[in-house]
Design an enzyme around this catalytic site. Sequence first.
Site, short mmCIF file in Angstrom:
data_model
loop_
_atom_site.label_atom_id
_atom_site.label_comp_id
_atom_site.label_asym_id
_atom_site.label_seq_id
_atom_site.Cartn_x
_atom_site.Cartn_y
_atom_site.Cartn_z
N HIS A 149 -1.75 8.54 -9.40
CA HIS A 149 -2.91 7.92 -8.78
C HIS A 149 -2.56 6.49 -8.36
CE1 HIS A 149 -3.32 7.08 -13.17
NE2 HIS A 149 -3.54 5.85 -12.72
N ALA A 150 -3.48 5.88 -7.66
CA ALA A 150 -3.36 4.47 -7.27
C ALA A 150 -4.64 3.76 -7.71
CB ALA A 150 -3.18 4.34 -5.76
#
Length: 134
Positions: free
Chosen positions: A52-53
């Site tokens: 994820h970011a």
Amino acid sequence: MTFNEAEIIQLPKNFDRRGNLSVIEQNNHIPFKIERTYWIYDVPGGEVRGGHAYRNNQEFIVALSGSFEVLMDDGKSKKLFSLNRSYYGLYVPKGVWRQMQNFSTNSVALVLASTKFDLSDYIYDYKSFKENPQ
């Protein structure tokens, strides 16, 4: 955002015959105030963490024990960082997709974060991340 800001940072290492000591100070060794600390451990072989970011959160990741890799992606290119010493850490800027992988047996990843947990800060959909870079 690109991962050009990402870097391996060597932490102070105080040698002593009884064992070594390293320290991390916010706004000194890392470029943010620490709002959250967590650690990842007992990762089964072949498993991947992260994926994820963050829109706002920055992180500093240290391999306290063992080793693992951090794959970073800015939507245009990817870069692989190997962490295997407890006196080195990886600064991860906001807006960069990150994935932790290839954990060795008994590895422990310490993560210092610039924000408290906020589910709305996470970007979990890679296609959306690539289409709308931070």
